[in-house]
Design an enzyme around this catalytic site. Structure first.
Site, short mmCIF file in Angstrom:
data_model
loop_
_atom_site.label_atom_id
_atom_site.label_comp_id
_atom_site.label_asym_id
_atom_site.label_seq_id
_atom_site.Cartn_x
_atom_site.Cartn_y
_atom_site.Cartn_z
N TYR A 53 4.09 6.32 10.98
CA TYR A 53 4.48 4.97 11.40
C TYR A 53 5.32 4.22 10.37
O TYR A 53 5.80 3.13 10.65
CB TYR A 53 3.24 4.14 11.74
CG TYR A 53 2.21 4.03 10.63
CD1 TYR A 53 2.37 3.15 9.56
CD2 TYR A 53 1.06 4.83 10.64
CE1 TYR A 53 1.43 3.05 8.54
CE2 TYR A 53 0.11 4.74 9.63
CZ TYR A 53 0.30 3.85 8.59
OH TYR A 53 -0.63 3.75 7.58
N HIS A 94 -3.79 4.30 4.57
CA HIS A 94 -4.82 3.27 4.73
C HIS A 94 -6.15 3.80 4.22
O HIS A 94 -6.86 3.13 3.47
CB HIS A 94 -4.92 2.88 6.20
CG HIS A 94 -6.00 1.89 6.49
ND1 HIS A 94 -5.91 0.56 6.13
CD2 HIS A 94 -7.21 2.02 7.09
CE1 HIS A 94 -7.01 -0.08 6.50
NE2 HIS A 94 -7.81 0.79 7.07
N ARG A 99 0.86 -1.18 0.00
CA ARG A 99 0.00 0.00 0.00
C ARG A 99 0.90 1.23 0.00
O ARG A 99 1.47 1.59 1.02
CB ARG A 99 -0.92 -0.01 1.22
CG ARG A 99 -1.61 1.32 1.45
CD ARG A 99 -2.65 1.28 2.54
NE ARG A 99 -2.20 0.84 3.83
CZ ARG A 99 -1.57 1.59 4.74
NH1 ARG A 99 -1.26 2.84 4.46
NH2 ARG A 99 -1.23 1.11 5.91
#
Length: 358
Positions: free
Chosen positions: A268, A259, A255
């Site tokens: 992160y 998200h 990805r």
């Protein structure tokens, strides 16, 4: 057959074709036009994805889950399906929806908040997106059990992510699928991140290995290699149609975006990791292969970009034209037929609304 860390590949990261005695026959029917079609598909859905992301940033959509980087995993599987197969997806399979014939504007209806569902599932044989993580695996297995009872050789297909593999619903679906030999294909798009949790925290083994514990044959494929994904999906579906029961496919991809548009992956994720995966871009990989083979030239590239731009313009215009639904429409399509309790609630709500006109 070439594998890297256990992944089946037919194109390396430079777009060079890797021979495969096992899978080459599965793709023997592909013409140069078919290969170009896969490229055009991926270019188009990436452009639609970018347009929808922009619409959300401009306040026209409440939320959008981008698919950037996962085009090959979705186009490769989607183009392997028959019209009578039935798809049960999560919320990121916009490219799969494209292969099923879903119109661009129908991809964004629910994210604009003007409908409870984006399209008629039975018109395209694809259920509308499931946001409850992993629940669609149960739906697919139940549908597949019905297919078997009907004596059809169609298949149900459940798309899940690496995060969904940690949900009980997916495990329960695989228990039933294996026990009843349901004709269902589980496609796990392992995009490395379940929101902010890396896949390395979710499993000590490749996700495909989990299927063996349920008695389901599994294959791990490079999810950024559209040819390998297409071939592996075709082969798995052939086994299902031959009565060999459920199959599991892990498409290892990445990805590249957030998200959802409510997420900030820079909090992160190491930027260096993203750069590594940019070098594995599924569209660039196929483009290099097609250019080297003389299939993709400047004219074909221009046509693909023009089609993608037209589809994006169609999506934007359709989105902005969507009006608010009539208040009482919230009661539509709750049940397949008349329902006494729902009729009473509709009447009560109508009376309530009428009070504002007094």
């Amino acid at each position: 057959m070439s594998t890297t860390t256990g992944m089946t590949r037919l194109l390396d990261e430079r777009g060079v074709r890797i021979p495969s005695p096992e899978l080459d026959p599965v793709l023997a029917d592909l013409t140069p036009a078919d290969l170009l079609g896969l490229y055009r598909d991926m270019v188009l859905v990436r452009r639609l994805d970018a347009e929808a992301t922009a619409l959300q940033r401009q306040g026209e959509l409440a939320l959008w889950p981008p698919l950037l980087g996962q085009e090959a995993a979705q186009i490769g599987t989607g183009r392997a399906l028959r019209a009578d197969d039935f798809v049960f997806s999560s919320y990121r399979e916009h490219a799969v929806a494209h292969t099923r014939g879903v119109a661009p504007v129908d991809l964004v209806r629910v994210w604009r908040g003007v409908t409870l569902s984006g399209w008629d599932p039975f018109a395209v044989n694809m259920a509308t997106p499931q946001v409850i993580i992993g629940a669609q695996a149960l739906h697919a297995t139940g549908y597949a059990m019905g297919i078997r009872a009907d004596g059809s050789d169609a298949a149900a297909v459940a798309y899940v992510g690496d995060g969904a593999m940690s949900e009980g619903d997916v495990s329960e679906a695989m228990v039933f699928a294996a026990s009843f030999q349901a004709p269902v294909l589980f496609v796990c798009q392992n995009n490395q991140w379940a929101i902010s949790e890396p896949v390395t925290l979710q499993t000590a083994v490749p996700l495909a290995d989990r299927a063996a514990g349920f008695g389901i044959p599994a294959q791990r494929v490079d999810g950024n290699d559209v040819l390998a994904v297409l071939a592996a999906t075709r082969a798995a579906l052939a086994r299902i149609r031959d009565g060999e029961g459920p199959q599991f496919l892990e498409a290892v991809t990445y990805r590249m975006g957030p998200h959802t548009t409510a997420d900030d992956p820079t909090r992160y994720r190491d930027p260096a990791e993203l750069e590594v995966w940019r070098e594995r871009d599924p569209i660039d990989r196929l483009a290099r292969h097609l250019r080297d083979g003389g299939v993709l030239g400047d004219a074909e590239e221009s046509d693909a970009q023009a089609d993608a731009a037209a589809a994006a313009a169609e999506l934007r215009a359709g989105c902005l034209a969507l009006g608010d639904p009539a208040p009482l429409s919230v009661f539509d399509h709750v049940y397949a037929g008349p329902h006494r309790t729902l009729d009473r609630q509709r009447a009560e709500y109508a009376d309530y609304l009428a009070g504002f006109d007094a």
